[in-house]
Scaffold this active site. Sequence first.
Site, PDB file in Angstrom:
ATOM      1  N   ARG A   1       0.841  -1.205   0.000  1.00  0.00           N
ATOM      2  CA  ARG A   1       0.000   0.000   0.000  1.00  0.00           C
ATOM      3  C   ARG A   1       0.874   1.252   0.000  1.00  0.00           C
ATOM      4  O   ARG A   1       1.531   1.556   0.988  1.00  0.00           O
ATOM      5  CB  ARG A   1      -0.937   0.014   1.216  1.00  0.00           C
ATOM      6  CG  ARG A   1      -1.788   1.280   1.278  1.00  0.00           C
ATOM      7  CD  ARG A   1      -3.019   1.144   2.154  1.00  0.00           C
ATOM      8  NE  ARG A   1      -2.725   1.028   3.570  1.00  0.00           N
ATOM      9  CZ  ARG A   1      -3.639   1.176   4.537  1.00  0.00           C
ATOM     10  NH1 ARG A   1      -4.902   1.451   4.213  1.00  0.00           N
ATOM     11  NH2 ARG A   1      -3.315   1.024   5.800  1.00  0.00           N
TER      12      ARG A   1
ATOM     13  N   ASP B   1      -3.843   3.637  14.285  1.00  0.00           N
ATOM     14  CA  ASP B   1      -3.005   4.116  13.199  1.00  0.00           C
ATOM     15  C   ASP B   1      -3.473   5.505  12.833  1.00  0.00           C
ATOM     16  O   ASP B   1      -4.274   6.120  13.551  1.00  0.00           O
ATOM     17  CB  ASP B   1      -2.986   3.151  12.012  1.00  0.00           C
ATOM     18  CG  ASP B   1      -4.332   3.041  11.298  1.00  0.00           C
ATOM     19  OD1 ASP B   1      -5.275   3.799  11.629  1.00  0.00           O
ATOM     20  OD2 ASP B   1      -4.449   2.197  10.393  1.00  0.00           O
TER      21      ASP B   1
END
Length: 554
Positions: free
Chosen positions: A183, A471
């Site tokens: 990603r 996150d």
Amino acid sequence: MTPTATGTAPTTPTTTSPAPAAGPRIDVTGPMRPRYDEILTTEALAFVTELHHRFSGRRHDRLADRMRRRFEIGNGHDPQFRSDTAHIRDDATWRVAGPGPGLEDRRVEITGPTDPKMTINALNSGARVWLADQEDATSPTWANVIEGQLSLFDAIRGQLRYTSPEGKEYAVTAERTPTIVMRPRGWHLVEKHLRYTDRTGRALAASGSLVDYGLYFFHNAQALIANGVGPYFYLPKLESAEEAKLWDDVFTFSEEYIGIPHGTIRATVLIETLPAAFEMEEILFELRDHVAGLNAGRWDYIFSMIKNYRGRGARFVLPDRSQVTMTVPFMRAYTELLVQTCHKRGAFAIGGMSAFIPNRRDPEVTAQAFEKVTADKRREAGDGFDGTWVAHPDLIPVAQAEFDAVLGDRPNQVDRLRPEVAVTASQLIDVHIGLPITAAGVKGNVSVAIRYIEAWLRGLGAVAIDNLMEDAATAEISRSQVWQWIHQDRVTDDGTAITAAYIETLIDEVLASAERRSGDRFDDAAEVFREVALGQDFPAFLTIPAYHRYLSED
């Protein structure tokens, strides 16, 4: 015009511009540390330069489109399914490319950053897929960006080893390792340690997306194919079919550049923004030769809802973060539509990450995490998802058991079309939950956001806080809720007005209770939080000002 590239850099960042060179170029302005020259080769930088030469202008156009759309929603224009693309949705004949080699069974995917230790742990985890995350689980320090590339480079070639500061040796020992899906950063982020100069001589920070993607693809595509898989990517933060088309053109050019067949690249798109939820079929259509599926990026999706509706009045205010579950109306509608859309077009539907994580030192916490994750994955498998995410290796058996119970020996359930689902535009923005904002919820948001930002400034992108995996996306929810609660004059269930002054008292409490140590970044984190949660303006992403202020010169 042939682009040029600078493949070396001084040991300290460049402070003056180099002499003009013919054509577009990339200059390395970050320090060159051991082995960085293996990633920042002249050939790799030439490829990244060409990506910028061809696509950076369109990237800026798409970012401008995002700003216009946010402005429209903020001024009362609710998103709708597009009338100009109805023919795409109405055409029942087209299908997407589907899974590439190694992606046929994705029932459990583990996510995590790409430092050597976490890379080895992911490859030994037993998951079917590893989301190698250079985005929300990675703090984009220069070291993390380039050394993450080195970890992936070594892992793909079977040569990754790591020795911890305590002397513990780590190596990949699994007979079967997960398929890697990398990603890159989203279109909105830049890489200030690489400077792109265009053909007019204008110098700008490079695109984080094109840097992460370009370096990984250039170095590893052929090796991945030789390993029996391919170059696979998760695409974050997309907001429109036009952004998907941009990525598709990047993929097509890249395949031509190194001479591999069209369609070798496979992408999985995260549906994690509100606008994208209204364009799922169009996104699949634009990427149809390269797309394997969609993922329900739940945390960023909640953040996107708050961001877009932050100024639209009290009826769009959400309660405590912990109460915004996958079963509330707007989240339920979005995931149901995602599964139906994917299977209609032959794409995989991948579920999201439950934030609960086990604690090997606390059996009670672990038992609660297993219970919560079991329920979450049972719901996803029952709804028709083909796979799901976990953030901790101990959760892989828990998640796999729920998908095994539904899938059996089948690799997926793409044939489950969900014809009974009929999601309307109004259901996608139905945020009525009917629960209060609590004082504990407000304090929790302030505490989590500051503690996460502090770790992020020290180079950590995925952090366990209060037995939850945090996150950048979960921190965004925390700070954006605080901003919205203040600006919508909300009051907690105990009668406390949520004001900037009140939040300042909570900031002081967090700082006073923090375990301070030499070199910590709590004071800087509090300043970032004040800017993104207490300021009059609302930064689109907290990572943008934090990066420019604190990480761009590391």
